[in-house]
Enzyme design. Structure first.
Site, PDB file in Angstrom:
ATOM      1  N   GLU A 282       0.849  -1.209   0.000  1.00  0.00           N
ATOM      2  CA  GLU A 282       0.000   0.000   0.000  1.00  0.00           C
ATOM      3  C   GLU A 282       0.875   1.246   0.000  1.00  0.00           C
ATOM      4  O   GLU A 282       0.571   2.236  -0.679  1.00  0.00           O
ATOM      5  CB  GLU A 282      -0.943   0.016   1.207  1.00  0.00           C
ATOM      6  CG  GLU A 282      -1.959  -1.105   1.226  1.00  0.00           C
ATOM      7  CD  GLU A 282      -2.791  -1.188  -0.046  1.00  0.00           C
ATOM      8  OE1 GLU A 282      -3.199  -0.134  -0.566  1.00  0.00           O
ATOM      9  OE2 GLU A 282      -3.018  -2.312  -0.526  1.00  0.00           O
ATOM     10  N   TRP A 285       1.640   1.836  -3.425  1.00  0.00           N
ATOM     11  CA  TRP A 285       0.656   2.600  -4.217  1.00  0.00           C
ATOM     12  C   TRP A 285       0.898   4.099  -4.054  1.00  0.00           C
ATOM     13  O   TRP A 285       0.726   4.882  -4.988  1.00  0.00           O
ATOM     14  CB  TRP A 285      -0.770   2.239  -3.807  1.00  0.00           C
ATOM     15  CG  TRP A 285      -1.263   0.985  -4.473  1.00  0.00           C
ATOM     16  CD1 TRP A 285      -1.274  -0.269  -3.938  1.00  0.00           C
ATOM     17  CD2 TRP A 285      -1.789   0.854  -5.802  1.00  0.00           C
ATOM     18  NE1 TRP A 285      -1.784  -1.161  -4.849  1.00  0.00           N
ATOM     19  CE2 TRP A 285      -2.117  -0.499  -5.999  1.00  0.00           C
ATOM     20  CE3 TRP A 285      -2.028   1.760  -6.842  1.00  0.00           C
ATOM     21  CZ2 TRP A 285      -2.655  -0.976  -7.194  1.00  0.00           C
ATOM     22  CZ3 TRP A 285      -2.577   1.283  -8.035  1.00  0.00           C
ATOM     23  CH2 TRP A 285      -2.883  -0.071  -8.208  1.00  0.00           C
ATOM     24  N   TRP A 313     -20.060  13.582 -20.648  1.00  0.00           N
ATOM     25  CA  TRP A 313     -20.645  13.961 -19.351  1.00  0.00           C
ATOM     26  C   TRP A 313     -21.887  14.799 -19.600  1.00  0.00           C
ATOM     27  O   TRP A 313     -21.826  15.774 -20.361  1.00  0.00           O
ATOM     28  CB  TRP A 313     -19.659  14.816 -18.524  1.00  0.00           C
ATOM     29  CG  TRP A 313     -18.377  14.125 -18.183  1.00  0.00           C
ATOM     30  CD1 TRP A 313     -17.141  14.400 -18.693  1.00  0.00           C
ATOM     31  CD2 TRP A 313     -18.186  13.063 -17.255  1.00  0.00           C
ATOM     32  NE1 TRP A 313     -16.200  13.558 -18.152  1.00  0.00           N
ATOM     33  CE2 TRP A 313     -16.819  12.728 -17.261  1.00  0.00           C
ATOM     34  CE3 TRP A 313     -19.042  12.337 -16.420  1.00  0.00           C
ATOM     35  CZ2 TRP A 313     -16.285  11.718 -16.470  1.00  0.00           C
ATOM     36  CZ3 TRP A 313     -18.509  11.335 -15.631  1.00  0.00           C
ATOM     37  CH2 TRP A 313     -17.151  11.039 -15.667  1.00  0.00           C
ATOM     38  N   ASN A 349     -10.507   3.682   2.847  1.00  0.00           N
ATOM     39  CA  ASN A 349     -10.192   3.509   1.425  1.00  0.00           C
ATOM     40  C   ASN A 349     -11.310   2.820   0.643  1.00  0.00           C
ATOM     41  O   ASN A 349     -11.664   3.244  -0.459  1.00  0.00           O
ATOM     42  CB  ASN A 349      -8.893   2.718   1.280  1.00  0.00           C
ATOM     43  CG  ASN A 349      -8.508   2.549  -0.176  1.00  0.00           C
ATOM     44  OD1 ASN A 349      -8.352   3.528  -0.891  1.00  0.00           O
ATOM     45  ND2 ASN A 349      -8.380   1.304  -0.621  1.00  0.00           N
ATOM     46  N   TRP A 367     -15.184  13.231 -12.788  1.00  0.00           N
ATOM     47  CA  TRP A 367     -14.371  12.903 -11.610  1.00  0.00           C
ATOM     48  C   TRP A 367     -13.691  14.132 -10.987  1.00  0.00           C
ATOM     49  O   TRP A 367     -13.412  14.172  -9.798  1.00  0.00           O
ATOM     50  CB  TRP A 367     -13.321  11.830 -11.953  1.00  0.00           C
ATOM     51  CG  TRP A 367     -12.312  12.211 -13.002  1.00  0.00           C
ATOM     52  CD1 TRP A 367     -12.393  11.960 -14.338  1.00  0.00           C
ATOM     53  CD2 TRP A 367     -11.064  12.904 -12.822  1.00  0.00           C
ATOM     54  NE1 TRP A 367     -11.277  12.447 -14.993  1.00  0.00           N
ATOM     55  CE2 TRP A 367     -10.449  13.026 -14.087  1.00  0.00           C
ATOM     56  CE3 TRP A 367     -10.401  13.422 -11.712  1.00  0.00           C
ATOM     57  CZ2 TRP A 367      -9.212  13.655 -14.279  1.00  0.00           C
ATOM     58  CZ3 TRP A 367      -9.171  14.051 -11.895  1.00  0.00           C
ATOM     59  CH2 TRP A 367      -8.591  14.164 -13.155  1.00  0.00           C
ATOM     60  N   TRP A 390      -8.694   9.173  -8.016  1.00  0.00           N
ATOM     61  CA  TRP A 390      -9.942   9.544  -8.716  1.00  0.00           C
ATOM     62  C   TRP A 390      -9.889   9.067 -10.158  1.00  0.00           C
ATOM     63  O   TRP A 390     -10.872   8.544 -10.686  1.00  0.00           O
ATOM     64  CB  TRP A 390     -10.179  11.058  -8.630  1.00  0.00           C
ATOM     65  CG  TRP A 390     -10.899  11.395  -7.364  1.00  0.00           C
ATOM     66  CD1 TRP A 390     -10.352  11.765  -6.166  1.00  0.00           C
ATOM     67  CD2 TRP A 390     -12.320  11.321  -7.150  1.00  0.00           C
ATOM     68  NE1 TRP A 390     -11.332  11.937  -5.238  1.00  0.00           N
ATOM     69  CE2 TRP A 390     -12.553  11.679  -5.816  1.00  0.00           C
ATOM     70  CE3 TRP A 390     -13.408  11.000  -7.955  1.00  0.00           C
ATOM     71  CZ2 TRP A 390     -13.837  11.715  -5.259  1.00  0.00           C
ATOM     72  CZ3 TRP A 390     -14.686  11.029  -7.410  1.00  0.00           C
ATOM     73  CH2 TRP A 390     -14.897  11.385  -6.078  1.00  0.00           C
TER      74      TRP A 390
END
Ligand code: FAD
Length: 459
Positions: A282, A285, A313, A349, A367, A390
């Site tokens: 993690e 990441w 959109w 998360n 987003w 995102w």
């Protein structure tokens, strides 16, 4: 006599494992510490409200710690390049040290400042301190940056192991005081209204609290991390994200403390070791997000996968966005997450993924609107991790979840909050039958999202 060294603190609000501070000590001579609140330089993104709250606490803590060690923390506000140069002049400093940042605008400021100061015969050195692996050291065989996490992390693990953390200084030699702003004059804390009560209840910013958090996590929660990290009510994740974001603790310290904890355990190859590897991935990441930002400075505004520029959109519905922000969507797990965020400045998360997916795919909102809301409300709001994640959820990012994988928030709640503990804590209205009606039908909105995706693919 050696001239003064100026240490410019940025995303590294700590005295332990701080290579810039260490360099100033080794140079000899007196030390002055500087923090610049820069909200005006080109391309610099002003901090959100929750981040400003955190920064106030973290600077208070850092200032106290430096004072104990004999050094003044000078606060200045304005364009960083101008303020650093002014502080160098005021302190008659002959050297400036800082730890690197990886955002595009930040790197430009730092590079031109470095050149300018060196032209004036000031010694300038920068150091790696916020990442375990510098972005230019991790490349594919073809010399390209990685765009997929698993090979990226494998490549990192094949590099020399991250260096051991540097010890905290025991004492420092301070330089003569120079003018400093008063922290309170920066008005980082909200007053009218004071919405930070939940943040104060939840957090204690600063290096000592960050270190205690790491210690408690390794002692109490690491063993359960692999099994329960996806359950928002379990409370087994480290809670270190704001501490890492602000550099109150270094990833090197986290890395080595985690491995040392495993070596000291009764079964070094057992489940604790697996949990430790999971936890460190993690942290991987976090590294990946920073590397992606380094190679894509527009990460917060531009789709990494440019075909998403054609995503159809619909026109923004402000009432739907507001309902999402305020946790009034009528979907229990989404509302619970958005309320946790508003109250505490953090969100688990798994719930971040669900709330983000709901906003993008069920409400069909770009987003970037969600990224901005998180930027304003998260205490760990990070220029790399926030837009990276995102875009991951939106499907437009690096190694992203495919767009057509739409989280079903009700199934997610059944799976990860099976006893309704998390929802009960943050959105108790659902247990009392007083929840609003869902603002969208999950099935229909999912279908609309997939249709929009198909239109994009065909265009
Ligand atoms: P742990 O599970 O204890 O993980 C340890 C550390 O690893 C974290 O502290 C964090 O530094 C890092 N980490 C874990 N997961 C990720 C991840 N997916 N991406 C990057 N780093 C990770 N994290 C931020 O630090 N800042 C953000 O602004 C941010 N925005 C996010 C937005 C969305 C839409 C999503 C889905 C995730 C976001 N994350 C962000 C990642 C992640 O949710 C948080 O890092 C994590 O919830 C923090 O809790 P923890 O410290 O208990 O994590």
């Amino acid at each position: 006599m050696t001239s003064a060294s100026l240490v410019w603190f940025r995303d590294d609000l700590r005295v332990a494992d701080n290579p810039a501070l260490r360099a100033a000590m080794e140079r000899g001579g007196p030390i002055i510490a500087l923090y610049v609140l820069d909200e005006v330089s080109d391309g610099i993104r002003p901090l959100g409200g929750a981040a400003r709250w955190w920064l106030h606490g973290s600077l208070t803590s850092l200032g106290d710690r430096l004072r104990e060690l004999g050094v003044q923390l000078v606060l200045r506000r304005g364009p960083a390049a101008r303020e650093v140069r002014q502080a160098v002049t005021d302190a008659s400093a002959g050297a400036v040290f800082w730890n690197r940042r990886y955002g595009g605008a930040e790197r430009e400021i730092d590079a031109s400042l470095k050149t300018g100061l060196r032209d004036d015969d000031v010694v300038v050195e920068s150091f790696g301190a916020s990442l375990l692996f510098e972005p230019w050291t991790v490349r594919t065989g073809a010399g390209q940056p990685y765009s997929v996490f698993t090979p990226f992390w494998r490549a990192c693990r094949n590099l020399p192991a991250p260096r051991a953390p540097l010890p905290a200084p025991r004492e420092l030699t301070g330089a003569a005081d120079i003018d400093s702003d008063a922290l309170d004059d920066w008005a980082l804390l909200p007053t009218d209204p004071d919405w930070a009560g939940g943040l104060r209840e939840t957090w204690e910013p600063g290096e000592p609290a960050a270190r205690a958090r790491l210690r408690d996590f390794l002692r109490d929660d690491l063993d359960d991390y692999d099994r329960a990290r996806d359950e928002p009510a379990a409370g087994v994740t480290s809670g270190l994200s704001p501490c890492l974001r602000w550099g109150e603790i270094s990833p090197h310290e986290v890395w080595h403390a985690t491995l040392a904890g495993v070596q000291g355990s009764k079964t070094p190859g057992g489940p604790r070791a697996a949990a430790a590897q999971r936890f460190l991935s993690e942290i991987g990441w976090r590294e990946f997000a920073a590397h992606v930002l380094f190679h894509n400075p527009d990460l917060a505004t531009v789709n990494l996968r440019r075909e998403f520029d054609d995503f159809p959109w619909p026109r923004l519905k402000p009432t739907a966005l507001k309902a999402w922000q305020q946790g009034r969507t009528g979907i229990a797990l989404v509302d619970a997450g958005m309320k946790e965020l508003w109250h505490t400045g953090i969100m688990h998360n798994r719930v971040r993924m669900v709330t983000a997916s709901f906003m993008i795919k069920n409400l069909l909102i770009d987003w970037r609107h969600g990224e901005e809301w998180f930027w304003d409300t998260l205490v760990d709001a990070d220029g790399a991790s926030n837009p990276f994640n995102w875009q991951w959820v939106a499907g437009s990012g690096a190694d992203a979840a495919p767009y057509f994988r739409v989280f079903n928030p009700e199934l997610q709640a059944k799976k990860f909050d099976p006893h309704g503990e998390y929802i009960g804590r943050w959105a108790p209205e659902y247990g009392r039958g007083r929840a609003p009606e869902p603002i969208v039908d999950l099935g229909e909105s999912r279908k609309a999202a997939l249709d929009a995706y198909e239109r994009m693919r065909r265009s």
